[in-house]
Design an enzyme around this catalytic site. Sequence first.
Site, PDB file in Angstrom:
ATOM      1  N   ASN A 120       0.850  -1.185   0.000  1.00 47.78           N
ATOM      2  CA  ASN A 120       0.000   0.000   0.000  1.00 47.78           C
ATOM      3  C   ASN A 120       0.889   1.238   0.000  1.00 47.78           C
ATOM      4  OD1 ASN A 120      -2.344  -1.614   0.231  1.00 47.78           O
ATOM      5  ND2 ASN A 120      -2.067  -1.758   2.447  1.00 47.78           N
TER       6      ASN A 120
ATOM      7  N   GLY B 201      -4.036   3.227   1.195  1.00 46.80           N
ATOM      8  CA  GLY B 201      -4.374   2.414   2.368  1.00 46.80           C
ATOM      9  C   GLY B 201      -3.209   2.141   3.292  1.00 46.80           C
ATOM     10  N   GLN B 202      -2.101   2.881   3.127  1.00 42.90           N
ATOM     11  CA  GLN B 202      -0.929   2.661   3.981  1.00 42.90           C
ATOM     12  C   GLN B 202      -1.147   3.336   5.337  1.00 42.90           C
ATOM     13  OE1 GLN B 202       2.730   4.181   2.327  1.00 42.90           O
ATOM     14  NE2 GLN B 202       4.007   3.209   3.880  1.00 42.90           N
TER      15      GLN B 202
ATOM     16  N   HIS C 159       6.482  -1.665   3.386  1.00 45.35           N
ATOM     17  CA  HIS C 159       6.385  -3.071   3.771  1.00 45.35           C
ATOM     18  C   HIS C 159       5.598  -3.811   2.699  1.00 45.35           C
ATOM     19  CE1 HIS C 159       3.197  -0.658   5.653  1.00 45.35           C
ATOM     20  NE2 HIS C 159       2.398  -1.673   5.391  1.00 45.35           N
TER      21      HIS C 159
ATOM     22  N   HIS D 207       3.173  -6.873   2.226  1.00 46.42           N
ATOM     23  CA  HIS D 207       2.315  -7.885   2.852  1.00 46.42           C
ATOM     24  C   HIS D 207       2.412  -9.171   2.041  1.00 46.42           C
ATOM     25  CE1 HIS D 207      -0.327  -5.105   5.316  1.00 46.42           C
ATOM     26  NE2 HIS D 207       0.081  -4.240   4.414  1.00 46.42           N
TER      27      HIS D 207
HETATM   28  P1  AMP Z   1      -0.570  -0.955   5.992  1.00 47.70           P
HETATM   29  O1  AMP Z   1      -1.998  -0.669   6.333  1.00 47.70           O
HETATM   30  O2  AMP Z   1      -0.363  -1.452   4.591  1.00 47.70           O
HETATM   31  O3  AMP Z   1       0.324   0.209   6.329  1.00 47.70           O
HETATM   32  O4  AMP Z   1      -0.153  -2.188   6.895  1.00 47.70           O
HETATM   33  C1  AMP Z   1       0.322  -2.058   8.182  1.00 47.70           C
HETATM   34  C2  AMP Z   1       0.244  -3.427   8.797  1.00 47.70           C
HETATM   35  O5  AMP Z   1       1.049  -3.429   9.976  1.00 47.70           O
HETATM   36  C3  AMP Z   1      -1.158  -3.843   9.222  1.00 47.70           C
HETATM   37  O6  AMP Z   1      -1.518  -5.050   8.544  1.00 47.70           O
HETATM   38  C4  AMP Z   1      -1.035  -4.036  10.734  1.00 47.70           C
HETATM   39  O7  AMP Z   1      -1.809  -5.123  11.209  1.00 47.70           O
HETATM   40  C5  AMP Z   1       0.450  -4.280  10.904  1.00 47.70           C
HETATM   41  N1  AMP Z   1       0.991  -3.954  12.203  1.00 47.70           N
HETATM   42  C6  AMP Z   1       0.765  -2.839  12.935  1.00 47.70           C
HETATM   43  N2  AMP Z   1       1.450  -2.885  14.090  1.00 47.70           N
HETATM   44  C7  AMP Z   1       2.139  -4.060  14.093  1.00 47.70           C
HETATM   45  C8  AMP Z   1       3.031  -4.694  15.009  1.00 47.70           C
HETATM   46  N3  AMP Z   1       3.367  -4.131  16.178  1.00 47.70           N
HETATM   47  N4  AMP Z   1       3.528  -5.910  14.683  1.00 47.70           N
HETATM   48  C9  AMP Z   1       3.196  -6.496  13.506  1.00 47.70           C
HETATM   49  N5  AMP Z   1       2.379  -5.937  12.598  1.00 47.70           N
HETATM   50  C10 AMP Z   1       1.844  -4.747  12.878  1.00 47.70           C
END
Ligand code: AMP
Length: 112
Positions: free
Chosen positions: A85, A91-92, A98, A100
């Site tokens: 994202n 949607g980030q 990162h 997914h």
């Molecule tokens: P995005 O919405 O693409 O920025 O994805 C961020 C992702 O980080 C989401 O799927 C969250 O569930 C994940 N996330 C947030 N905090 C943590 C954490 N402490 N450990 C692992 N994943 C996390």
Amino acid sequence: MDCLFCKIIDGSIPARKLYEDDQVLAFHDIGPQAPVHFLVIPKRHIATLHELSEADRPLAGHILYTAQRLAAEQGCAEGFRVVMNCNDLGGQTVHHIHMHVLGQRQMNWPPG
Ligand code: AMP
Ligand code: ZN
């Protein structure tokens, strides 16, 4: 810098790590959206894909290759999905890039 994923990299916030080398870290997503859901991140802070530079092309490939290799290890040989994202409209929510990796359920298209 107040970045959640930089804190996971420096160990001040715990994570369920899957893989680590000098360039990338992979760990399970805290809110899994599939039976397999992990993230692959660069160890260097890059806020969004907009900040990726030409010099980062090998790093981007390494992130994708790491995702593919770990997906196979996690039992996703039949298929999986990768998602990146970019920025708020994409949607980030965590502004450290990162990838997914989601697997072990049927994925649908289009995504939400
Ligand atoms: P995005 O919405 O693409 O920025 O994805 C961020 C992702 O980080 C989401 O799927 C969250 O569930 C994940 N996330 C947030 N905090 C943590 C954490 N402490 N450990 C692992 N994943 C996390
Ligand atoms: Zn960061």
